[in-house]
Design an enzyme around this catalytic site. Structure first.
Site, mmCIF file in Angstrom:
data_model
loop_
_atom_site.group_PDB
_atom_site.id
_atom_site.type_symbol
_atom_site.label_atom_id
_atom_site.label_comp_id
_atom_site.label_asym_id
_atom_site.label_seq_id
_atom_site.Cartn_x
_atom_site.Cartn_y
_atom_site.Cartn_z
ATOM 1 N N HIS A 233 7.617 0.902 7.246
ATOM 2 C CA HIS A 233 8.023 2.224 6.753
ATOM 3 C C HIS A 233 8.527 3.133 7.875
ATOM 4 O O HIS A 233 9.199 4.133 7.601
ATOM 5 C CB HIS A 233 6.849 2.929 6.056
ATOM 6 C CG HIS A 233 6.669 2.573 4.618
ATOM 7 N ND1 HIS A 233 7.683 2.688 3.686
ATOM 8 C CD2 HIS A 233 5.585 2.137 3.932
ATOM 9 C CE1 HIS A 233 7.214 2.331 2.491
ATOM 10 N NE2 HIS A 233 5.947 1.981 2.607
ATOM 11 N N HIS B 72 3.499 -3.862 6.569
ATOM 12 C CA HIS B 72 4.123 -3.017 5.547
ATOM 13 C C HIS B 72 4.227 -1.558 6.022
ATOM 14 O O HIS B 72 5.312 -0.974 6.020
ATOM 15 C CB HIS B 72 3.319 -3.113 4.246
ATOM 16 C CG HIS B 72 3.850 -2.271 3.143
ATOM 17 N ND1 HIS B 72 4.646 -2.779 2.138
ATOM 18 C CD2 HIS B 72 3.732 -0.944 2.878
ATOM 19 C CE1 HIS B 72 4.974 -1.806 1.311
ATOM 20 N NE2 HIS B 72 4.439 -0.685 1.741
ATOM 21 N N GLU B 73 3.100 -1.005 6.427
ATOM 22 C CA GLU B 73 3.112 0.422 6.801
ATOM 23 C C GLU B 73 3.977 0.645 8.045
ATOM 24 O O GLU B 73 4.672 1.647 8.160
ATOM 25 C CB GLU B 73 1.690 0.947 7.018
ATOM 26 C CG GLU B 73 0.738 0.750 5.833
ATOM 27 C CD GLU B 73 1.292 1.164 4.483
ATOM 28 O OE1 GLU B 73 2.212 2.009 4.427
ATOM 29 O OE2 GLU B 73 0.812 0.633 3.456
ATOM 30 N N TYR C 131 8.443 -2.236 -5.600
ATOM 31 C CA TYR C 131 8.149 -3.018 -4.394
ATOM 32 C C TYR C 131 8.801 -4.401 -4.488
ATOM 33 O O TYR C 131 9.586 -4.799 -3.635
ATOM 34 C CB TYR C 131 6.633 -3.225 -4.235
ATOM 35 C CG TYR C 131 5.844 -1.992 -3.898
ATOM 36 C CD1 TYR C 131 5.614 -0.999 -4.849
ATOM 37 C CD2 TYR C 131 5.290 -1.811 -2.644
ATOM 38 C CE1 TYR C 131 4.865 0.128 -4.546
ATOM 39 C CE2 TYR C 131 4.526 -0.689 -2.325
ATOM 40 C CZ TYR C 131 4.324 0.271 -3.290
ATOM 41 O OH TYR C 131 3.585 1.380 -2.990
ATOM 42 N N ASP D 85 2.483 9.863 -10.037
ATOM 43 C CA ASP D 85 1.268 9.037 -9.902
ATOM 44 C C ASP D 85 1.068 8.117 -11.113
ATOM 45 O O ASP D 85 0.461 7.057 -10.999
ATOM 46 C CB ASP D 85 0.008 9.921 -9.798
ATOM 47 C CG ASP D 85 -0.153 10.525 -8.404
ATOM 48 O OD1 ASP D 85 0.535 10.058 -7.479
ATOM 49 O OD2 ASP D 85 -0.968 11.448 -8.262
ATOM 50 N N GLU E 167 1.775 5.310 5.183
ATOM 51 C CA GLU E 167 2.596 5.224 6.395
ATOM 52 C C GLU E 167 2.783 6.559 7.102
ATOM 53 O O GLU E 167 3.908 6.912 7.482
ATOM 54 C CB GLU E 167 3.954 4.632 6.006
ATOM 55 C CG GLU E 167 4.836 5.509 5.086
ATOM 56 C CD GLU E 167 4.599 5.309 3.596
ATOM 57 O OE1 GLU E 167 3.493 4.873 3.207
ATOM 58 O OE2 GLU E 167 5.531 5.597 2.806
ATOM 59 N N GLU F 28 10.021 1.627 -0.910
ATOM 60 C CA GLU F 28 9.070 0.513 -1.049
ATOM 61 C C GLU F 28 9.731 -0.869 -1.165
ATOM 62 O O GLU F 28 9.190 -1.850 -0.671
ATOM 63 C CB GLU F 28 8.128 0.760 -2.234
ATOM 64 C CG GLU F 28 7.264 2.015 -2.079
ATOM 65 C CD GLU F 28 6.353 2.010 -0.848
ATOM 66 O OE1 GLU F 28 6.126 0.934 -0.264
ATOM 67 O OE2 GLU F 28 5.883 3.104 -0.469
HETATM 68 N N1 BES Z 1 3.524 4.576 0.570
HETATM 69 C C1 BES Z 1 2.657 3.639 -0.036
HETATM 70 C C2 BES Z 1 1.442 4.241 -0.678
HETATM 71 C C3 BES Z 1 1.727 5.220 -1.778
HETATM 72 C C4 BES Z 1 2.766 5.031 -2.663
HETATM 73 C C5 BES Z 1 0.931 6.324 -1.928
HETATM 74 C C6 BES Z 1 3.010 5.959 -3.670
HETATM 75 C C7 BES Z 1 1.166 7.241 -2.919
HETATM 76 C C8 BES Z 1 2.217 7.059 -3.793
HETATM 77 C C9 BES Z 1 2.205 2.570 0.954
HETATM 78 O O1 BES Z 1 3.160 2.243 1.899
HETATM 79 C C10 BES Z 1 1.913 1.313 0.175
HETATM 80 O O2 BES Z 1 2.798 0.817 -0.443
HETATM 81 N N2 BES Z 1 0.677 0.844 0.226
HETATM 82 C C11 BES Z 1 0.246 -0.363 -0.437
HETATM 83 C C12 BES Z 1 -0.027 -1.428 0.563
HETATM 84 C C13 BES Z 1 0.921 -2.485 0.669
HETATM 85 C C14 BES Z 1 0.547 -3.573 1.615
HETATM 86 C C15 BES Z 1 1.747 -2.896 -0.472
HETATM 87 C C16 BES Z 1 -1.066 -0.088 -1.118
HETATM 88 O O3 BES Z 1 -1.635 0.993 -0.885
HETATM 89 O O4 BES Z 1 -1.536 -0.923 -1.849
HETATM 90 ZN ZN ZN Z 2 4.750 1.168 1.071
#
Ligand code: BES
Ligand code: ZN
Length: 626
Positions: free
Chosen positions: A325, A321-322, A407, A399, A297, A344
């Protein structure tokens, strides 16, 4: 508007908010994922001037940092990881520019911590409020991926993009890399002459002009470091609305523009619910397939995987989703990574509300049912301590604790409040929450205090039905947690069960009008593993190995591995070599590693695939395959 006047405007118009923000920041927010002491010295603005060196895979240049010094004796401590620091100069910032007299000053680089990197400590002479750091990133920077031409869709030019969340900004910017600190920034990005014709630079910021391979940007709204974002590549642009559009490589710009044609509608849906979009433009950048996430996002410019281009808009929930954010995350930000669920969980809840508005309740319910299945699975598989929304990260890399629990459990918590207090009341509350904490970083405790005083306190009898502490500080799910039911998925489940019981043949299943969610339901409720002969029957009737939908393909490939359905293995190998999205590839490697034959196959494929994966994906898969 020049940067100087822009900053002046912001400062003027948000003075009251800033005062309250300051007070809140003084509240001891301890972020264990950063070396910084922002209550002593805080970075309020960063000026980047970076040259993109594709040949050496380095960003080279400078970061100028404007400081607020609360403790006049304290040094400035920045986060870095594998940065090469050439020189640090200190001085005073006057009339919107660093005074010419700033001089070299002493700095030390501490030992490298495997998770945090190295603190860069700068001794600040009295009166100094500006430091200029000359530095270069390293080719292995964890927050950057440098792609060779053959890893792009166009195959002619190299590509670079950043991915800062959670703690990777420090691998290409010396900065206070904690979401509890918000800063404005400007940037000058220089593309080397031999690439200046073909490539453009993009940032999650306002574009201020470009020429001769030099691109200028500014972000005048205070954001956390994990939202600073850069991409350089052969990228074209198409409008999808007045304030939205798509950037993508030329071979996919048409399909991307069609897929994301509803972006403006999605924006209007969130604005209706929670108030105006505050970031100006909302564009999407479609990255090469090695992008390790579904989406990120970055403000004004969501980064997205090309695997969501399904051809039928069935995966645009990612954009919902994005985009969400822009309220939950970018406007009101988790102060530490233990508060990640504030980003999230809220966003997943809003994502579903947007889907309901734009695509109808059936689609929203199907998503909820599928999400719940994933949540239940993760609650069975993850340690108790990782099931807690306010997660304990001591000694661990954020990570490594990534799961869907913040979520989907977070979203269920909000869903329960919606059900108990009623939609109008809860919607009003959320809108108030976003306005109250706009452009602030808050902890779980602060969010819960506000919830208690502004919502629960007004309805004490209803509030008793919400076990807040259990939701946030206990593992598992409180009973009763909301449970979505989808008639459409129930019908699919019946079809799957009939086929599994040999009551129907696969050819009799009419899939003509199925959407992605229905395909997923069908595959997920089948017994696993299926005998290879049964996989063959399905495949011959439904052509799953050939599907163009990566979400369905991923599910099918997982089943193929568990079944030993060798016919799908060439496609599996092709997928693992081509796609770097961790959500897809990690479960596939895990499934392969379950048998000796699979292990050999995993190692063989990974040897070839690894160089093409992002450093974050490499780290994730190394743990499984090595
Ligand atoms: N902010 C996250 C991606 C993220 C989280 C990157 C933690 C690094 C560390 C992003 O908004 C996200 O949740 N992406 C999901 C997609 C979504 C539709 C649930 C993904 O990448 O799968
Ligand atoms: Zn997210």
């Amino acid at each position: 508007m020049t940067r100087r006047t822009a900053i002046a405007t912001i400062t003027g118009s948000t003075l009251a908010l800033a005062a309250c923000h300051k007070k809140r920041n003084m509240e001891e927010v301890h972020d264990i994922d950063s070396f910084a002491h922002p209550t002593q010295v805080r970075v309020k603005h960063c000026s980047l001037d970076l040259t993109v060196n594709f040949h050496d895979k380095k960003l080279e240049g400078s970061a100028g940092l404007n400081l607020v010094r609360t403790d006049p004796k304290a040094p400035l401590i920045l986060d870095t990881r594998d940065l090469h620091i050439d020189e640090v100069r200190c001085g005073k910032y006057q009339d919107g520019a660093p005074a010419s007299s700033y001089a070299e000053c002493k700095f030390t680089i501490g030992n490298r911590d495997p998770i945090l990197g190295s603190p860069l400590t700068v001794n600040l002479p009295a009166g100094t409020d500006y430091v200029l750091i000359q530095y270069a990133s390293q080719p292995e920077a964890s927050g950057l991926q440098w792609l060779e031409p053959h890893q792009t869709a166009g195959r002619r030019h190299p590509f670079l993009y950043s991915q800062n969340e959670s703690i990777h900004a420090r691998s290409w910017i010396p900065i206070q890399d904690t979401p509890s600190v918000r800063l404005t920034y400007d940037a000058t990005i220089r593309i080397q002459a031999n690439y200046a014709q073909a490539l453009i630079a993009l940032m999650g910021a306002e574009h201020q002009g470009s020429g001769n391979g030099v691109f200028r940007f500014s972000m005048d709204l205070p954001i956390p470091s994990y939202l600073i974002a850069l991409a350089v590549g052969e990228l074209h642009f198409r409008d999808t609305g007045q304030r939205s559009g798509v950037y993508a490589e030329p071979p996919i710009i048409d399909s991307a523009t069609r897929e994301f044609a509803d972006t403006e509608k999605l924006m209007e849906a969130v604005e209706d619910l929670y108030g105006p979009y505050r970031w100006g433009r909302y564009d999407l950048l479609i990255l090469p397939p090695s992008f390790p996430f579904g989406g990120m996002e970055n403000p004004r410019l969501t980064f997205a995987t090309p695997t969501v281009i399904a051809g039928d808009k069935s995966l645009v929930s990612l954009v919902a989703h994005e985009l969400a954010h822009s309220w939950s995350g970018n406007l009101v930000t988790n102060a530490t990574w233990s508060d990640f669920w504030l980003n999230e969980g809220f966003t997943t809840y809003i994502e579903n509300r947007i889907q309901e508005r734009v695509y109808g309740q059936e689609v929203a319910l199907m998503e909820q049912v599928l999400d719940r299945r994933v949540l239940d699975k993760e609650l069975r598989e993850f340690d108790k301590r990782d099931q807690i929304l306010h997660i304990d990260l001591a000694g661990r890399d954020p990570d490594d604790t990534m799961s869907e629990i913040p979520y989907f459990k977070g979203a269920l918590f909000l869903r329960q409040m919606e059900e108990v207090f009623g939609r109008p009341t809860f919607d009003e509350y959320l809108k108030k929450y976003f306005n109250h904490f706009a452009f602030q970083s808050i902890t779980t405790a602060t969010a819960l205090d506000y919830l208690r005083t502004e919502l629960l306190g007004d309805y004490p009898r209803k509030a008793k039905q919400i076990p807040v502490n259990e939701w946030v500080y206990q593992p598992g799910l409180p009973a009763p947690a909301p449970q979505a039911v989808s008639e459409r998925l129930n019908a699919i489940r019946d079809k799957a069960n009939q086929w599994a019981a040999h009551e129907t043949s696969a050819r009799d299943i009419d899939t003509a009008n199925w959407v992605t969610q229905e395909w997923l339901e069908f595959l997920q409720v089948l017994p696993n593993p299926l005998p290879p002969a049964r996989m063959t029957e399905l495949d011959q009737a439904l052509h799953l190995t050939r599907t163009g939908n990566d979400e369905i393909l991923d599910q099918w490939l997982l089943m193929s591995i568990d079944s030993g359905y060798t016919h799908a293995f060439p496609r599996l190998e092709g997928f693992l070599l081509h796609v770097g999205r961790i959500k897809y590839i990690r479960p596939l490697y895990v499934a392969l590693m379950k048998t000796p034959k699979g292990q050999a196959r995993a190692k063989e494929i990974y040897r070839k695939a690894r160089p093409g994966y992002h450093p974050i994906a490499q780290a994730a898969i190394d743990k499984i395959v090595k």
